[in-house]
Enzyme design. Structure first.
Site, PDB file in Angstrom:
ATOM      1  N   HIS A 438       0.847  -1.058   0.020  1.00  0.00           N
ATOM      2  CA  HIS A 438      -0.204   0.330   0.475  1.00  0.00           C
ATOM      3  C   HIS A 438       0.770   1.335  -0.387  1.00  0.00           C
ATOM      4  CE1 HIS A 438      -3.890  -1.318   0.151  1.00  0.00           C
ATOM      5  NE2 HIS A 438      -3.304  -2.510   1.332  1.00  0.00           N
ATOM      6  N   ASP A 523      -0.383  -3.470   6.136  1.00  0.00           N
ATOM      7  CA  ASP A 523      -1.697  -4.397   5.730  1.00  0.00           C
ATOM      8  C   ASP A 523      -1.655  -5.077   4.279  1.00  0.00           C
ATOM      9  OD1 ASP A 523      -4.422  -4.794   5.751  1.00  0.00           O
ATOM     10  OD2 ASP A 523      -4.876  -3.135   4.453  1.00  0.00           O
ATOM     11  N   GLU A 524      -1.947  -6.111   3.863  1.00  0.00           N
ATOM     12  CA  GLU A 524      -1.818  -6.599   2.945  1.00  0.00           C
ATOM     13  C   GLU A 524      -0.869  -6.716   1.491  1.00  0.00           C
ATOM     14  OE1 GLU A 524      -6.978  -5.925   2.078  1.00  0.00           O
ATOM     15  OE2 GLU A 524      -5.489  -4.306   1.388  1.00  0.00           O
ATOM     16  N   LEU A 525       0.396  -6.667   2.247  1.00  0.00           N
ATOM     17  CA  LEU A 525       1.820  -7.492   1.358  1.00  0.00           C
ATOM     18  C   LEU A 525       0.737  -8.825   0.114  1.00  0.00           C
ATOM     19  CD1 LEU A 525       4.305  -6.596   0.267  1.00  0.00           C
ATOM     20  CD2 LEU A 525       4.740  -8.604   2.060  1.00  0.00           C
TER      21      LEU A 525
END
Length: 842
Positions: A438, A523-525
């Site tokens: 992100h 978050d959300e690699l």
């Protein structure tokens, strides 16, 4: 990974990105993009047709309203979307391509013959996902000619009215339509209370002992408070209207002192006595501020003929020390005045942590001294043909870099003003710098800096570079990017992190509110990131790391050391406290034993199927957690699946009662018994690790302040009730019938307080808050129409001729006996109308 020309967008001639004369098309003898009309609509599934699971048939309809043709080649029609779209789809002679992330374009195929003046073409395709909400429709379309590649011209664009959810008629589907009858029976779970029985304070205080009399407000009070309580005294003074006499009011005393039986610094005692006036005692200034907000709740509504306050004593303290609200300003920017408004509302509802989501793939929103590219490039979205000048359009921001929601940032002065404003209201600002995923805005800004300095011969060009230019890793992020990751194999990545952390810490010190923690993302690699990066592989060899999960640990070890160096604790999303592994071939997050002693604070959003107990597993393993579950506390989620509702729905639908019914220490309380099997419960040790709860508002679909208002209020009041008030009896009562009765009583009090007192006060005080007015519920009962509302006490008005109700329409005062198409809507005190519900009575 290096910048690719199609994915980064460059400096146009002129300031707007639309000023190149050839962009109009007239100089080229081709259609002016501003005179093209584009319409997007869903297509109803043909009777008996079998479409692939999850797909949504849709089409673009393009009409040439110019006197010049749209040629057969040499142009692209760009637009942005939230959902995946079928790149490579062909229709009407056009081809759909993904540019990068959520930026797509339609280009002429080899068989396209052009679009003559007055002609229309259709591009039909099937969305990869189920799309039936207007907020998920494509946005911000614009035309670019190859002959003027820097000039994007916005099209006239409409989205057809969406009339039904994709799952209409499928009983039990979360995407089923919600009918007026459904709404009626959901609303019927609460009772209309007489004004005398409406709870006087929200969130509910620990103890309220009513008195026998009332304190008349003959004039504005005489406030006594020490100099250290100047802010709280000013707040108290503002509660009393100017229409009261300047003197002659009761004494109002603010005092810091012990609140018996309560150790919380936010505890307070409020006493209102007809004989002695008003006393607010708090364990600290914060406690006094909360007491003043309670006094606001007790004040008569503006315009009362004989204003008075009830005699009472309230002793109160919060259930959780952390009561948070997160606002994302990266996806769509919102200025400081909007931030001030939400800080004021947070203070009203006794929330005390403002999680400020300042950076993401689509925007970097804070000025950092020494790194101007973060805002000159990373805070600007708009069209360009050249790489490295600004970010691409996203979330409907279109081609113009002046778009107010696509572009914008807070100067250092702005940010300090926000921090001071929050501190004056006893709210801690917790900035978030998203990483390592992100992070596209930062990655692109720092690569642009690198290229600029390298071309100028600087030996220091790569000092803050965040991406390995030789990285060939293959991945796709949640927002469809493949170049949005900070690389942990570069020393320059850590130099960048330290620079940003140091500067943010300095801003807070200069504002007089030193940071205690900073949110460092996590978050959300995307899976696959780093795996083909020479720099990352070299770092792994150097430190004996076997997997990318080990490299993740290495990265956050170093990030945490930087944060600790500046006297703070590291916060982040749950992945900071978890480790990816596989169980029976499926991916699973488990507590990471490596960081349990680092003091990380994990914000746990993921309670989706399979991870319902993740938060509890992390707490039981020794991590401090903040509960922010997507199925309960994501205010960017639509209220329900009806097309008129705004928001996203990838995680859940979140109605007002969805928030209210959240049991923080029993997150699966409402789940069927079978779903609870094998799921961890909180241990007594784990309960001590729950710092509190937070609601999040990601702004992908919120481009203006009114949309924020609609999505957040009145759900913020339910958040406050769960975060501040003691655990309600209905969550701990074993007898189902008794628990249901207790819930009905408590829920009735909450919604009546909102409908009869809290929201009317906001209306009458002129706060300019466009909160959601829910549609009413309607049912037929023996030839009569019964109407109700989720907030009893809201004014309902109706018509019987099929027309929309107005503020002059007849009020609903009981069953509606007339025949015809009955249409009903709720109205607030400003005569603002909510959605209209209809039912035919014959």
């Amino acid at each position: 990974m290096a910048l690719a020309a199609p994915t980064a967008l460059a400096e146009p001639a002129g300031q707007s990105g639309q000023a190149v004369p050839a962009a109009s098309g007239s100089a080229l003898g081709v259609a002016n993009g501003a005179r093209l009309q584009l319409r997007w609509e869903l297509q109803r599934k043909p009777a008996g047709a079998q479409l692939p699971q999850g797909g949504t048939p849709a089409r673009f309809i393009l009409t040439n309203c110019d006197r010049q043709p749209l040629p057969g080649s040499g142009w692209s029609l760009y637009f942005t979307g939230i959902d995946r779209m079928p790149a490579g789809a062909q229709s009407g002679g056009l081809v759909l391509e993904q540019v990068a992330g959520g930026l797509f374009r339609l280009r002429p195929g080899p068989d396209f013959q052009g679009l003559a003046p007055g002609q229309t073409l259709e591009f039909a395709y099937r969305h990869n996902d189920s799309v039936f909400m207007p907020s998920r429709s494509p946005g911000g379309p614009y035309l670019v000619y190859d002959a003027a590649p820097d000039a994007g011209v916005s099209l006239q664009y409409t989205v057809a009215t969406l009339t039904e959810p994709a799952q209409r008629g499928k009983v039990g589907s979360p995407h089923s339509a919600v009918s007026p009858e459904d709404t009626y029976w959901r609303n019927a779970r609460a009772d209309l209370l007489p004004a005398s029985n409406v709870p006087p304070v929200l969130p509910t205080p620990l103890r309220l002992q009513p008195g026998a009399s009332r304190l008349a407000l003959a004039g504005r009070p005489n406030i006594s408070a020490p100099a250290a309580l100047a802010n709280e005294a000013a707040l108290a003074r503002s509660l009393f209207p100017a229409t009261l006499a300047a003197s002659g009011g009761p004494p109002l005393r603010l005092t810091v002192g012990a609140v018996e039986g309560h150790a919380s610094s936010e505890a307070y005692r409020l006493t209102i006595s007809a004989a002695g006036g008003i006393d607010i005692v708090g364990n600290s200034a914060a406690g006094i501020a909360h007491g003043v907000q309670t006094l606001r709740d007790l004040m008569p509504l503006p315009g009362a003929a004989a204003p008075a306050l009830p005699e009472l004593t309230i002793v109160d303290a919060p259930r959780f020390g952390y009561r948070g609200f997160m606002l994302d300003v990266a996806r769509n920017f919102h200025g400081k005045e909007t931030v001030f408004k939400w800080l004021d509302l947070m203070a009203r509802f006794k929330l005390n942590k403002f999680h400020f989501h300042l950076t993401d793939d689509e925007g970097w929103r804070i000025e950092i001294a020494g790194l101007p590219e973060l805002t000159t490039i990373g805070a600007v979205r708009g069209h360009s043909a050249k790489p490295g000048v600004r970010l691409q359009p996203a979330y409907g921001s279109g081609p113009d870099p002046r778009d107010a929601s696509g572009s914008g940032y807070y100067t250092r002065a702005d940010y300090k003003e926000i921090v001071r404003y929050a501190a004056a209201r006893h709210i801690e600002v917790i900035p978030e710098v998203e990483m390592p995923g992100h992070a596209r805005a930062a990655v692109q800004a720092m690569e642009s800096r690198y290229h600029r300095l390298k071309s100028a011969g600087s030996r220091d060009a790569a000092r803050y570079l965040l991406n390995d230019l030789d990285d060939r890793s293959e991945y796709v992020s949640a927002q469809l990017f493949n170049d949005n990751v900070i690389n942990p194999g570069l020393e320059s990545s850590y130099t960048f992190v330290e620079h940003v952390v140091r500067e943010l810490a300095a801003l807070h010190r200069e504002a007089g509110a030193p940071m205690k923690t900073i949110h460092m993302g996590g978050d959300e690699l995307a899976n696959g990131a780093w795996e083909k990066s020479p720099a990352s592989l070299a770092m792994m060899r150097k430190h004996g790391l076997e997997t990318s999960a080990d490299l993740w640990d290495y990265f956050y070890d170093r990030v945490d050391a930087i944060v600790c160096k500046y006297g703070m604790v590291t916060s982040g999303w749950e992945e900071l406290a978890a480790r990816k592994t596989t169980v029976d071939g499926a991916s699973k997050l488990i507590p990471n034993p490596r960081f349990t002693r680092n003091g990380f604070i994990a914000y746990v959003w993921n309670n989706t199927p399979g991870a319902e107990d993740l938060a509890y597993r992390l707490a039981n393993a020794g991590y401090d957690i903040v509960l922010t579950p997507v199925t309960r506390m994501y205010f960017d989620m639509a209220h329900n699946a009806n097309p008129e509702e705004h928001g996203v729905n990838w995680g859940a639908y979140v109605e007002l009662d969805t928030v209210y019914d959240f049991a923080p220490l029993d997150i699966m309380k409402d789940a069927p018994e079978a779903a609870r099997v094998g799921k961890d419960r909180l241990t007594e040790y784990g309960k001590r690790r729950v710092r509190g709860i937070q609601a999040n508002l990601f702004s992908e679909t919120a481009r203006d302040p009114a949309r924020l208002d609609y999505l957040v209020m009145p759900r913020m009041a339910a958040l406050a009730e769960r975060a501040w008030a003691a655990a309600p009896d209905w969550t701990t009562t074993a007898d189902p019938a008794k628990a249901a009765a207790l819930h009905r009583s408590a829920w009735s009090g909450f919604v009546n307080a909102l409908g009869q007192r809290v929201l009317p006060r906001l209306d009458l005080e002129g706060e300019g808050l466009a909160y959601r007015i829910a549609p009413p519920g309607l049912v037929l009962d023996n030839g009569r129409v019964l109407a109700n509302h989720v907030l009893p006490g809201m004014t309902l008005r109706y018509t019987r001729d099929g027309s929309d109700p107005t503020p002059a329409s007849s009020p609903v005062a009981g069953p509606i006996a007339e025949r015809g198409m009955i249409r009903v809507a709720a109205f607030d005190r400003k005569r603002r109308r909510g959605p209209v519900a209809s039912i035919e009575s014959r």
